[in-house]
Design a protein around this motif. Structure first.
Motif, PDB file in Angstrom:
ATOM      1  N   ARG A   6       0.844  -1.186   0.000  1.00 51.75           N
ATOM      2  CA  ARG A   6       0.000   0.000   0.000  1.00 51.75           C
ATOM      3  C   ARG A   6       0.884   1.241   0.000  1.00 51.75           C
ATOM      4  O   ARG A   6       1.881   1.299   0.738  1.00 51.75           O
ATOM      5  CB  ARG A   6      -0.911   0.009   1.224  1.00 51.75           C
ATOM      6  N   ILE A   7       0.547   2.251  -0.817  1.00 52.74           N
ATOM      7  CA  ILE A   7       1.448   3.396  -0.999  1.00 52.74           C
ATOM      8  C   ILE A   7       0.933   4.675  -0.354  1.00 52.74           C
ATOM      9  O   ILE A   7       1.562   5.729  -0.468  1.00 52.74           O
ATOM     10  CB  ILE A   7       1.741   3.628  -2.493  1.00 52.74           C
ATOM     11  N   GLY A   8      -0.209   4.632   0.334  1.00 51.21           N
ATOM     12  CA  GLY A   8      -0.678   5.784   1.095  1.00 51.21           C
ATOM     13  C   GLY A   8      -0.785   7.045   0.255  1.00 51.21           C
ATOM     14  O   GLY A   8      -1.354   7.054  -0.837  1.00 51.21           O
ATOM     15  N   SER A   9      -0.178   8.116   0.730  1.00 49.97           N
ATOM     16  CA  SER A   9      -0.373   9.432   0.124  1.00 49.97           C
ATOM     17  C   SER A   9       0.325   9.629  -1.211  1.00 49.97           C
ATOM     18  O   SER A   9       0.127  10.670  -1.850  1.00 49.97           O
ATOM     19  CB  SER A   9       0.069  10.527   1.098  1.00 49.97           C
ATOM     20  N   ILE A  10       1.117   8.681  -1.664  1.00 45.75           N
ATOM     21  CA  ILE A  10       1.589   8.757  -3.050  1.00 45.75           C
ATOM     22  C   ILE A  10       0.382   8.763  -3.982  1.00 45.75           C
ATOM     23  O   ILE A  10       0.430   9.289  -5.097  1.00 45.75           O
ATOM     24  CB  ILE A  10       2.556   7.605  -3.368  1.00 45.75           C
ATOM     25  N   THR A  11      -0.732   8.213  -3.497  1.00 43.55           N
ATOM     26  CA  THR A  11      -1.997   8.257  -4.230  1.00 43.55           C
ATOM     27  C   THR A  11      -2.363   9.684  -4.623  1.00 43.55           C
ATOM     28  O   THR A  11      -2.951   9.921  -5.688  1.00 43.55           O
ATOM     29  CB  THR A  11      -3.124   7.646  -3.373  1.00 43.55           C
ATOM     30  N   LYS A  12      -2.036  10.652  -3.778  1.00 41.96           N
ATOM     31  CA  LYS A  12      -2.411  12.046  -4.050  1.00 41.96           C
ATOM     32  C   LYS A  12      -1.821  12.538  -5.368  1.00 41.96           C
ATOM     33  O   LYS A  12      -2.441  13.341  -6.080  1.00 41.96           O
ATOM     34  CB  LYS A  12      -1.959  12.949  -2.897  1.00 41.96           C
ATOM     35  N   THR A  13      -0.612  12.101  -5.692  1.00 38.13           N
ATOM     36  CA  THR A  13       0.004  12.538  -6.940  1.00 38.13           C
ATOM     37  C   THR A  13      -0.798  12.034  -8.137  1.00 38.13           C
ATOM     38  O   THR A  13      -0.971  12.748  -9.133  1.00 38.13           O
ATOM     39  CB  THR A  13       1.455  12.054  -7.017  1.00 38.13           C
ATOM     40  N   PHE A  14      -1.325  10.824  -8.053  1.00 38.46           N
ATOM     41  CA  PHE A  14      -2.171  10.295  -9.126  1.00 38.46           C
ATOM     42  C   PHE A  14      -3.453  11.121  -9.254  1.00 38.46           C
ATOM     43  O   PHE A  14      -3.895  11.430 -10.368  1.00 38.46           O
ATOM     44  CB  PHE A  14      -2.520   8.835  -8.845  1.00 38.46           C
ATOM     45  N   THR A  15      -4.043  11.479  -8.119  1.00 38.87           N
ATOM     46  CA  THR A  15      -5.253  12.305  -8.148  1.00 38.87           C
ATOM     47  C   THR A  15      -4.960  13.656  -8.782  1.00 38.87           C
ATOM     48  O   THR A  15      -5.760  14.171  -9.578  1.00 38.87           O
ATOM     49  CB  THR A  15      -5.798  12.482  -6.725  1.00 38.87           C
ATOM     50  N   ALA A  16      -3.812  14.232  -8.453  1.00 32.97           N
ATOM     51  CA  ALA A  16      -3.436  15.520  -9.041  1.00 32.97           C
ATOM     52  C   ALA A  16      -3.292  15.415 -10.554  1.00 32.97           C
ATOM     53  O   ALA A  16      -3.668  16.338 -11.291  1.00 32.97           O
ATOM     54  CB  ALA A  16      -2.138  16.021  -8.416  1.00 32.97           C
ATOM     55  N   VAL A  17      -2.748  14.313 -11.040  1.00 31.29           N
ATOM     56  CA  VAL A  17      -2.624  14.105 -12.497  1.00 31.29           C
ATOM     57  C   VAL A  17      -4.003  14.143 -13.156  1.00 31.29           C
ATOM     58  O   VAL A  17      -4.191  14.756 -14.216  1.00 31.29           O
ATOM     59  CB  VAL A  17      -1.900  12.780 -12.798  1.00 31.29           C
ATOM     60  N   LEU A  18      -4.986  13.495 -12.529  1.00 33.33           N
ATOM     61  CA  LEU A  18      -6.342  13.499 -13.089  1.00 33.33           C
ATOM     62  C   LEU A  18      -6.903  14.912 -13.168  1.00 33.33           C
ATOM     63  O   LEU A  18      -7.571  15.276 -14.146  1.00 33.33           O
ATOM     64  CB  LEU A  18      -7.264  12.622 -12.241  1.00 33.33           C
ATOM     65  N   VAL A  19      -6.641  15.714 -12.134  1.00 34.90           N
ATOM     66  CA  VAL A  19      -7.141  17.093 -12.132  1.00 34.90           C
ATOM     67  C   VAL A  19      -6.458  17.914 -13.223  1.00 34.90           C
ATOM     68  O   VAL A  19      -7.105  18.692 -13.937  1.00 34.90           O
ATOM     69  CB  VAL A  19      -6.942  17.741 -10.751  1.00 34.90           C
ATOM     70  N   LEU A  20      -5.149  17.765 -13.375  1.00 37.55           N
ATOM     71  CA  LEU A  20      -4.432  18.499 -14.423  1.00 37.55           C
ATOM     72  C   LEU A  20      -4.915  18.094 -15.809  1.00 37.55           C
ATOM     73  O   LEU A  20      -4.952  18.911 -16.732  1.00 37.55           O
ATOM     74  CB  LEU A  20      -2.929  18.271 -14.287  1.00 37.55           C
ATOM     75  N   ARG A  21      -5.293  16.838 -15.975  1.00 40.21           N
ATOM     76  CA  ARG A  21      -5.857  16.410 -17.260  1.00 40.21           C
ATOM     77  C   ARG A  21      -7.156  17.170 -17.549  1.00 40.21           C
ATOM     78  O   ARG A  21      -7.393  17.604 -18.676  1.00 40.21           O
ATOM     79  CB  ARG A  21      -6.127  14.897 -17.245  1.00 40.21           C
ATOM     80  N   LEU A  22      -7.998  17.332 -16.542  1.00 39.35           N
ATOM     81  CA  LEU A  22      -9.242  18.081 -16.735  1.00 39.35           C
ATOM     82  C   LEU A  22      -8.930  19.527 -17.119  1.00 39.35           C
ATOM     83  O   LEU A  22      -9.601  20.113 -17.984  1.00 39.35           O
ATOM     84  CB  LEU A  22     -10.075  18.047 -15.450  1.00 39.35           C
TER      85      LEU A  22
END
Length: 459
Positions: free
Chosen positions: A63-79
């Motif tokens: 489990r990678i915990g808050s590294i997940t946040k970077t993936f979420t940020a990528v999705l937002v930048l795509r939008l």
């Protein structure tokens, strides 16, 4: 002709193995898996101890915990890049009914400057099922703002829940499904998922005063998933590290990824030197800048760092709640590789073609009495650097309209243009109203305020 070696030297590999072995033993971790990537390719993997009776390899999930946040940020930048939102938009525009939290901007959520609380109301969200927090109101609580928006960096897990929900509203699908389709599949990250898929490590708490362990629960975080849900492997995170260094047009352009890596907020009081970009932590370690993220959830700690300048990245994954700093180990792995095998510079080559008019612009220029040198670089770019002292220098990219845009430093985003006389000859350079002339305070040139008629004189 020389080229960088793809494999690390045996001495470097042993130093890497020694570092993770010492970390696992001294940190009393059930297991540790690590990997190093260089110039986009995974060049070393290592592990210590066992997972399910076998040594973990590059495809074992943790489990990678808050590294997940970077993936979420990528999705937002795509939008943002698709024109579906603006980073300056208030969250209320997409998530009505979020109260004072809705007043903050998307950019402030990405950089943890929205002033939101660090955690949700009790019970502790990392160790209890997401079903206890079915609504955003349950995540935000009664006091959603702890600080004035935009004034201070204050890390907020609920802030990334809002970003994940924003992605779902705009896309009309679950955060996990959008992530799989738009990021994980295009980057070839087939072993990264919202739920664990065997082989995977179990999370453990190690007793602080005895060599005994207690299993930690691995709960579905529900609405908090965009802040810390993901499971991944060292191999997949090396693929993600390559993306964070260079971008990938299938996901985000190099320019947008560079924007993520650019500091948007300074480190807060008591935090490590560096700062925070858009979904990325930025730290200084061993004289170099590292970008990436740390992560932790009960039973797991993780670290992913990239040294873009050196072309080296490292991942460390551990299945223990505490006792071992995975981010520190990952930073050390980068240091070991960079110091033992420094990057071989690319060979110098002349430009493929030369614009003679641009070539005439090169050489010394003066802003007042300060001397600068203007150089021609690839793709009709220019570079302006002080010849003496600590003046402001920048690189500039060519625009189609014949001007240039600053890429870094004081002149980031500013416009450089060539001003010509009526006969077509070059009068001066204009850089955000600063005038650069061929001679210091040259009479007859467009020097703001004019030049004294008496000219230069002695005492």
């Amino acid at each position: 002709m020389t080229s960088p070696l793809e494999e690390l030297l045996p001495s470097t590999q042993r130093a890497l193995l020694h570092r993770i072995a010492a970390a696992q033993a001294e940190g009393r971790a059930p297991s540790l898996a690590a990997a190093v990537q260089r110039d986009g390719q995974m060049v070393w993997t290592g592990s210590r101890s066992c997972v399910d009776g076998h040594g973990p390899d590059a495809d074992t999930q943790y489990r990678i915990g808050s590294i997940t946040k970077t993936f979420t940020a990528v999705l937002v930048l795509r939008l943002r890049d698709e024109g579906l939102l603006d980073l300056g938009d208030p969250v209320e525009k997409y998530l009505p009914g979020t109260g004072v939290a809705g007043e903050v901007t998307v950019a402030q959520l990405l950089s943890h400057t929205a002033g939101l609380a660090a955690e949700t109301p009790a019970p502790w969200w990392e160790r209890t099922p997401g079903t206890l927090r079915p609504e955003l109101a349950d995540v935000l609580g009664g006091q959603a703002r702890m600080h004035p928006a935009g004034r201070v960096h204050h890390y907020s897990n609920p802030g990334y829940t809002l970003l994940g929900r924003l992605v779902e509203v705009v896309r009309g699908e679950s955060w996990a499904e959008v992530l799989r389709r738009e990021v994980l599949e295009p980057l070839g990250m087939g072993r990264t998922s919202a739920e664990p898929v065997a082989p995977h490590a179990g999370g453990w708490a190690v007793h602080p005063w005895a060599d005994v362990m207690l299993p930690e629960p691995a709960v579905d975080l529900g609405l908090m998933a965009p802040a810390g849900q993901l499971w991944s492997t060292t191999a997949d995170l090396c693929r993600f590290a390559a993306f964070l260094a260079a971008g990938d047009e299938k996901v985000l352009s190099a320019e947008s990824v560079r924007e993520m890596r650019t500091p948007a907020a300074p480190a807060g009081p008591g935090e490590a030197a560096g700062g925070y970009g858009l979904g990325l932590q930025i730290v200084r370690s061993g004289g170099r800048t590292l970008v990436g993220h740390s992560g932790s959830l009960p039973g797991f700690v993780a670290g992913l760092w990239v040294s873009v300048e050196d072309g080296v990245a490292a991942v460390a994954l551990v299945n223990a709640t505490s006792g071992l700093s995975a981010p520190a180990v990952a930073a050390d792995l980068i240091r070991i590789v960079v110091e033992a095998e420094p990057r071989i510079p690319e060979p110098w080559r002349p430009l493929p073609e030369v614009d003679q008019e641009l070539l005439k612009l090169t050489g010394p220029w003066f802003w007042g009495t300060s001397s600068y040198a203007l150089s021609l670089v690839a793709d009709r770019g220019l570079e302006l650097q002080p010849l003496r002292g600590n003046g402001r220098g920048s690189r500039f990219a060519a625009r189609p309209d014949g001007t240039w845009t600053g890429l870094d430093g004081y002149y980031l985003g500013e416009t450089l243009r060539v001003v010509r006389r009526e006969d077509g000859s070059v009068s001066h350079l204009d850089l955000g109203s600063f005038v650069f002339t061929r001679e210091p305070y040259e009479p007859g040139d467009a020097v703001p305020g004019g030049v004294d008629e008496g000219g230069w004189r002695g005492l």
